[in-house]
Design an enzyme around this catalytic site. Structure first.
Site, short mmCIF file in Angstrom:
data_model
loop_
_atom_site.label_atom_id
_atom_site.label_comp_id
_atom_site.label_asym_id
_atom_site.label_seq_id
_atom_site.Cartn_x
_atom_site.Cartn_y
_atom_site.Cartn_z
N CYS A 123 0.44 -1.02 -0.29
CA CYS A 123 0.15 0.23 0.30
C CYS A 123 1.12 1.12 0.13
CB CYS A 123 -1.13 0.13 1.42
SG CYS A 123 -2.37 1.46 0.68
N CYS A 125 -0.35 4.01 2.07
CA CYS A 125 -0.43 5.44 2.93
C CYS A 125 -0.19 5.51 4.19
CB CYS A 125 -2.30 4.62 4.00
SG CYS A 125 -1.57 3.67 4.55
N LYS A 198 -12.37 -4.80 1.84
CA LYS A 198 -11.53 -4.03 3.03
C LYS A 198 -12.98 -3.28 2.66
CE LYS A 198 -7.65 -1.31 4.20
NZ LYS A 198 -6.36 -0.65 3.99
N ARG A 208 -3.19 3.44 12.34
CA ARG A 208 -3.01 5.17 12.19
C ARG A 208 -2.08 5.22 12.63
NH1 ARG A 208 -8.79 5.69 8.36
NH2 ARG A 208 -8.77 3.93 7.48
N ARG A 220 -11.27 7.76 3.46
CA ARG A 220 -11.22 6.65 2.69
C ARG A 220 -12.16 6.25 2.65
NH1 ARG A 220 -5.50 6.24 3.75
NH2 ARG A 220 -4.97 5.28 5.74
N GLU A 236 -16.81 -7.53 -5.39
CA GLU A 236 -15.63 -7.11 -5.54
C GLU A 236 -14.28 -8.68 -5.01
OE1 GLU A 236 -13.09 -4.67 -5.03
OE2 GLU A 236 -14.38 -3.07 -4.29
N LYS A 251 -11.40 -7.55 5.50
CA LYS A 251 -10.64 -7.12 6.85
C LYS A 251 -12.31 -5.87 6.65
CE LYS A 251 -7.21 -3.97 7.27
NZ LYS A 251 -6.14 -3.03 6.24
N SER A 277 -6.30 -4.30 14.40
CA SER A 277 -5.95 -2.85 15.19
C SER A 277 -7.27 -2.91 16.49
CB SER A 277 -5.37 -2.23 14.84
OG SER A 277 -5.92 -1.33 14.33
N TYR A 316 -3.14 -9.88 15.98
CA TYR A 316 -1.29 -9.19 17.16
C TYR A 316 -1.79 -9.70 17.85
CZ TYR A 316 -2.17 -5.37 13.75
OH TYR A 316 -2.88 -4.00 12.77
C1 PBG Z 1 -3.08 0.41 4.92
C2 PBG Z 1 -3.56 -0.58 6.06
C3 PBG Z 1 -4.70 -0.67 6.63
C4 PBG Z 1 -4.36 -1.53 7.96
C5 PBG Z 1 -3.92 -2.85 7.16
N1 PBG Z 1 -3.10 -2.27 6.16
C6 PBG Z 1 -5.04 0.54 7.64
C7 PBG Z 1 -6.54 1.44 6.40
O1 PBG Z 1 -6.64 1.34 5.33
O2 PBG Z 1 -6.53 2.71 6.62
C8 PBG Z 1 -5.80 -1.17 8.77
C9 PBG Z 1 -4.76 -2.64 10.03
C10 PBG Z 1 -5.57 -2.83 11.87
O3 PBG Z 1 -6.19 -1.66 11.63
O4 PBG Z 1 -4.92 -3.54 12.55
N2 PBG Z 1 -2.02 -0.05 4.53
#
Ligand code: PBG
Length: 325
Positions: A123, A125, A198, A208, A220, A236, A251, A277, A316
């Site tokens: 990615c 970001c 996602k 983040r 997003r 998708e 996700k 997370s 995690y």
């Molecule tokens: C984007 C990405 C995100 C997560 C994994 N890959 C964040 C987003 O889309 O803002 C989130 C993972 C998590 O919350 O554990 N690179």
């Protein structure tokens, strides 16, 4: 199916003790199914805990391999890497540099640990100054320009030792572009795990902070999915399957169990669920307050994600449950 009614049928017979319960148990959690997410950051000799994710740390490149060796010793077979580079720019060029944070981490880990499966999150970001998942055109992410950079990123990850790539940016056509790029550079053996469904979720909050990847303006929702949509997830996934995905992902996990189940029933590919997370931090916070039994809740959550239909789980919790199962 015909069931004899009560008093002939007494389901409690099969719950009387742990021996019989384990004989009839339908879902088993195994370390084989878990993928541990890890954050690699710039700097030297850094191991820092992420405040909103107790027990999860950021490691500098020189300290990451020893941690990977530790989780491997606990029986975990795969990790997924996220990078936090020193310099961010408009396009996220660190992502395709051989001296990029992920590329250096891959080489460092591979030198020390042979028997761990290395997946890279693909990615932009965490690497762009604006925190969006691609190249901007005004205030919008330019889909097709981003695809060009994605190709460079995955080829560079593969060249530096990634076993699998996992595009998470929700760009249209990303799987096809990545497949073509890998194949044309001789990486036909590298699988793609697509973050297919996602959602634009508030459960990513702690991540983040951890990855310094919050967008500097807006959100997003113009590329990630609307949490209200279920059929769209199937669309998708269908597109990603046609484009050549090897594994598809849902996700977050917990608020999207119906989506995991739908995909499991309709597609033949392995399904991954990302226990994100915010899902982790909520359990940690309530556990700390003494409001729940953290260990039991953790095992219940992971078992339920499998029961919903996930073949594998990014979580995690992987390292700590390694000691429990
Ligand atoms: C984007 C990405 C995100 C997560 C994994 N890959 C964040 C987003 O889309 O803002 C989130 C993972 C998590 O919350 O554990 N690179």
């Amino acid at each position: 199916m015909q069931l004899a009614g009560f008093p002939f049928s007494r389901p409690r017979r099969l719950r009387r003790n742990e021996e019989i319960r384990s004989l009839v148990r339908e879902t088993a959690l195994s370390l084989d199914d878990l993928i541990y997410p890890m954050f690699v950051r710039h700097g030297e000799n850094v191991v820092e805990e992420i405040p909103s994710m107790p027990g999860v740390f950021r490691y500098s490149v020189d300290r990451v391999a020893e941690k990977v060796a530790q989780v491997r010793d606990k029986g975990i077979k795969a990790v997924i890497l996220f990078g936090i580079p020193e310099h961010k720019d408009e396009v996220g060029s660190d992502t395709w540099s051989d001296e990029g944070i992920i590329q250096r981490a891959l080489r460092e880990i591979r030198k020390e640990v042979k028997d761990i499966y290395l997946i890279t999150d693909v990615c932009f970001c965490e690497y762009t100054s604006h925190g969006h998942c691609g190249v901007l055109h005004g205030h919008e992410v330019d889909n097709d320009k981003t695809l060009e950079n994605l190709k460079k990123q995955v080829v560079s990850h593969a060249r530096n030792g990634a076993d699998m790539v996992a595009p998470s940016g929700m760009m249209d056509g990303m799987v096809k572009s990545i497949r073509e790029a890998l194949d044309s550079e001789g990486f036909t053996h590298i699988p793609i795990m697509a973050y297919s469904a996602k959602y634009a979720s508030a459960f990513y909050g702690p991540f983040r902070d951890a990855a310094e990847s919050a967008p500097s303006f807006g959100d997003r929702r113009s590329y990630q999915m609307d949490p209200a949509n279920r059929r769209e997830a199937l669309k998708e996934v269908s597109l990603d399957v046609m484009e050549g995905a090897d594994i598809v992902m849902v996700k977050p996990a917990l608020a999207y169990m119906d989506v995991i189940r739908d995909i499991r029933e309709r597609f033949l590919l392995p399904v991954c669920a990302y226990n994100v997370s915010g899902e982790y931090s909520m359990v940690k916070a309530a556990g700390k307050l003494g409001w729940i039994d953290e260990e039991r809740v953790t095992l219940e959550i992971l078992t339920s994600i499998k029961r919903a239909g996930a073949d594998m789980i990014i979580t995690y919790f992987a390292e700590e449950v390694a000691g429990l199962i």
